[in-house]
Design an enzyme around this catalytic site. Structure first.
Site, PDB file in Angstrom:
ATOM      1  N   ASP A 110     -23.331  15.834 -61.204  1.00 25.78           N
ATOM      2  CA  ASP A 110     -22.935  17.223 -60.981  1.00 25.78           C
ATOM      3  C   ASP A 110     -22.542  17.374 -59.509  1.00 25.78           C
ATOM      4  OD1 ASP A 110     -22.512  19.804 -61.694  1.00 25.78           O
ATOM      5  OD2 ASP A 110     -24.605  20.306 -62.084  1.00 25.78           O
ATOM      6  N   THR A 159     -16.811  22.074 -58.818  1.00 25.57           N
ATOM      7  CA  THR A 159     -16.179  23.384 -58.710  1.00 25.57           C
ATOM      8  C   THR A 159     -15.038  23.299 -57.691  1.00 25.57           C
ATOM      9  OG1 THR A 159     -17.852  23.905 -57.062  1.00 25.57           O
ATOM     10  CG2 THR A 159     -18.210  24.784 -59.271  1.00 25.57           C
TER      11      THR A 159
HETATM   12  N1  LIG Z   1     -18.070  27.226 -74.365  1.00 23.58           N
HETATM   13  C1  LIG Z   1     -19.287  27.734 -74.388  1.00 23.58           C
HETATM   14  N2  LIG Z   1     -19.795  28.229 -75.532  1.00 23.58           N
HETATM   15  C2  LIG Z   1     -21.021  28.782 -75.555  1.00 23.58           C
HETATM   16  N3  LIG Z   1     -21.827  28.891 -74.492  1.00 23.58           N
HETATM   17  C3  LIG Z   1     -21.383  28.395 -73.328  1.00 23.58           C
HETATM   18  C4  LIG Z   1     -20.110  27.783 -73.219  1.00 23.58           C
HETATM   19  N4  LIG Z   1     -19.927  27.381 -71.950  1.00 23.58           N
HETATM   20  C5  LIG Z   1     -21.024  27.719 -71.288  1.00 23.58           C
HETATM   21  N5  LIG Z   1     -21.915  28.334 -72.098  1.00 23.58           N
HETATM   22  C6  LIG Z   1     -23.204  28.901 -71.712  1.00 23.58           C
HETATM   23  O1  LIG Z   1     -23.156  29.166 -70.316  1.00 23.58           O
HETATM   24  C7  LIG Z   1     -24.233  28.548 -69.646  1.00 23.58           C
HETATM   25  C8  LIG Z   1     -23.693  27.915 -68.372  1.00 23.58           C
HETATM   26  O2  LIG Z   1     -22.900  26.792 -68.677  1.00 23.58           O
HETATM   27  P1  LIG Z   1     -22.961  25.458 -67.792  1.00 23.58           P
HETATM   28  O3  LIG Z   1     -24.316  25.310 -67.198  1.00 23.58           O
HETATM   29  O4  LIG Z   1     -22.478  24.355 -68.641  1.00 23.58           O
HETATM   30  O5  LIG Z   1     -21.912  25.809 -66.669  1.00 23.58           O
HETATM   31  P2  LIG Z   1     -21.395  24.911 -65.463  1.00 23.58           P
HETATM   32  O6  LIG Z   1     -19.899  24.886 -65.572  1.00 23.58           O
HETATM   33  O7  LIG Z   1     -22.106  23.606 -65.473  1.00 23.58           O
HETATM   34  O8  LIG Z   1     -21.803  25.753 -64.186  1.00 23.58           O
HETATM   35  P3  LIG Z   1     -22.129  25.243 -62.666  1.00 23.58           P
HETATM   36  O9  LIG Z   1     -20.811  24.942 -62.022  1.00 23.58           O
HETATM   37  O10 LIG Z   1     -22.787  26.425 -62.038  1.00 23.58           O
HETATM   38  O11 LIG Z   1     -23.030  24.058 -62.798  1.00 23.58           O
HETATM   39  C9  LIG Z   1     -24.824  27.537 -70.621  1.00 23.58           C
HETATM   40  O12 LIG Z   1     -26.209  27.587 -70.616  1.00 23.58           O
HETATM   41  C10 LIG Z   1     -24.339  27.962 -71.987  1.00 23.58           C
HETATM   42  O13 LIG Z   1     -25.331  28.668 -72.647  1.00 23.58           O
HETATM   43 MG   LIG Z   2     -23.543  22.831 -64.163  1.00 21.16          MG
END
Ligand SMILES: Nc1ncnc2c1ncn2[C@@H]1O[C@H](COP(=O)(O)OP(=O)(O)OP(=O)(O)O)[C@@H](O)[C@H]1O
Ligand SMILES: [Mg+2]
Length: 339
Positions: A110, A159
């Site tokens: 990450d 990001t």
């Molecule tokens: N496509 C999706 N469908 C359903 N729920 C989702 C989806 N994408 C994200 N989520 C929900 O949003 C939350 C955040 O997603 P995630 O942790 O994967 O984001 P991220 O892109 O890794 O963020 P960061 O950059 O802050 O790490 C997850 O816990 C999930 O419940």
């Molecule tokens: Mg994340």
């Protein structure tokens, strides 16, 4: 950050996110293009009985990068090892992780843009040849010992894909660019979450939350939780009234802008006459990290047409002026020319 985007350390929030995380590609809402691309890539690897290509997931926070990394492991039936850029501050940190991978493992890094430079260089070789060189000793007597690694699939998330050095970016077989979600997609995310949490929410209220969630599933789920809190405390149903009251309490406006979004827009309008203004100047004037402004605030403001990035700096659009209830300080015609 406002209360709806708490720091990731908040344990309750993390548990909540974990519980709602889709486990498979079919449960993952939206991002149709990326889903199709990933499905093809994973399927082809399975047919050839090899590890899937390395995958880079790029996009603003909360759009599903970590979720997709877990899904890659799940869908390909491989174990997952999780690490992060900030945890890899020396090449040795990375060597320890890489050398302990089991064959076929998915390694998720990450915030890969925050890894140490020396580790980055080690990663190039590891990604390409499944091999690293470990330096032993110092100075003239230093030697490098080659070490073969088990084949693995790297999934990197960032990001800030612009900060990745080209040699690293080029070694990913596929880069998924995650986009903000449409309201209809967020409604589906919310409907699923409400069902899992056994919450009764009016369909209209779901639409209303979805349209004020900054195109971001994480925020949608958090707003849903705040609305549930409100309904619980005020002994009312989770309907439109609860949505309006809860979102007002947490400073989320009708377009979904939070306090920081509005502070940035307001600074551009009031202190810099609508712009153009440079990123660093802007960051100082709202007392926030330039990185946060660039990777969290701006993508959304640009996406909904309130802000424009120009070679000379950030400029508020006519819609940006209108949203904060102000008139452009310069004639509209001239203003449009500038964009
Ligand atoms: N496509 C999706 N469908 C359903 N729920 C989702 C989806 N994408 C994200 N989520 C929900 O949003 C939350 C955040 O997603 P995630 O942790 O994967 O984001 P991220 O892109 O890794 O963020 P960061 O950059 O802050 O790490 C997850 O816990 C999930 O419940
Ligand atoms: Mg994340």
């Amino acid at each position: 950050m406002s209360e709806v985007m708490p720091t990731p350390e908040s344990e309750a929030e993390l548990a909540f996110e974990g519980a709602l995380r889709p486990k498979s590609l079919s449960e993952f809402v939206g991002q149709q293009k990326v889903r199709g691309q990933l499905q093809l890539l994973l399927h082809a690897a399975t047919l050839q009985n090899r590890t899937p290509d390395h995958i880079l997931l790029a996009g603003p926070p909360g759009l599903g990068k970590t979720t997709l990394a877990m899904i890659v492991a799940y869908e390909s039936g491989r174990p997952l090892r999780m690490s992060s850029g900030p945890a890899i501050q020396h090449a040795g940190d990375l060597a320890a992780v890489l050398s302990s991978l089991v064959p076929g493992e998915v390694l998720f890094i990450d915030e890969i843009h925050r890894m140490a430079r020396s580790a980055e260089e080690m990663l190039y070789l590891a990604m390409e040849d499944f091999r690293i060189d470990i330096m032993v000793g110092k100075g003239a007597g230093a030697t490098s010992i080659p070490l073969d690694l088990a084949p693995f699939t790297l999934v990197g998330a960032t990001t800030r894909s612009g900060l990745l050095p080209n040699p690293l970016r080029d070694r990913f077989g596929f880069t998924a660019h995650l986009e903000f979600y449409e309201t209809g997609e967020l409604e589906r995310v919310l409907a699923r979450a409400a069902e899992m949490l056994e919450l009764e929410v009016d369909p209209g209220a779901l639409t209303s939350i979805a349209s004020r969630s900054r195109g971001t599933p994480r925020i949608a789920n958090r707003l849903l939780r705040r609305v549930r809190d409100y309904a619980l405390v005020h002994r009312t149903t989770a309907g439109q009234e609860a949505v309006d009251a809860a979102l007002e309490l947490y400073d989320v406006d009708e377009l979904g802008l939070d306090r920081l979004d509005r502070a940035v827009l307001d600074a551009i309008l009031t202190r810099f006459e609508g712009g153009p203004v440079g990123l660093n100047t802007l960051a100082v004037s709202v007392g926030e990290e330039a990185d946060t402004i660039e990777s969290v605030v701006e993508p959304f403001l640009v996406r909904i047409g309130l802000l424009s990035r120009t070679p000379r700096g950030r400029v508020a659009t006519a819609a940006g002026w209108r949203h904060l209830g102000r008139r452009a300080a310069i004639p509209a015609a001239l203003f449009d020319d500038q964009l």
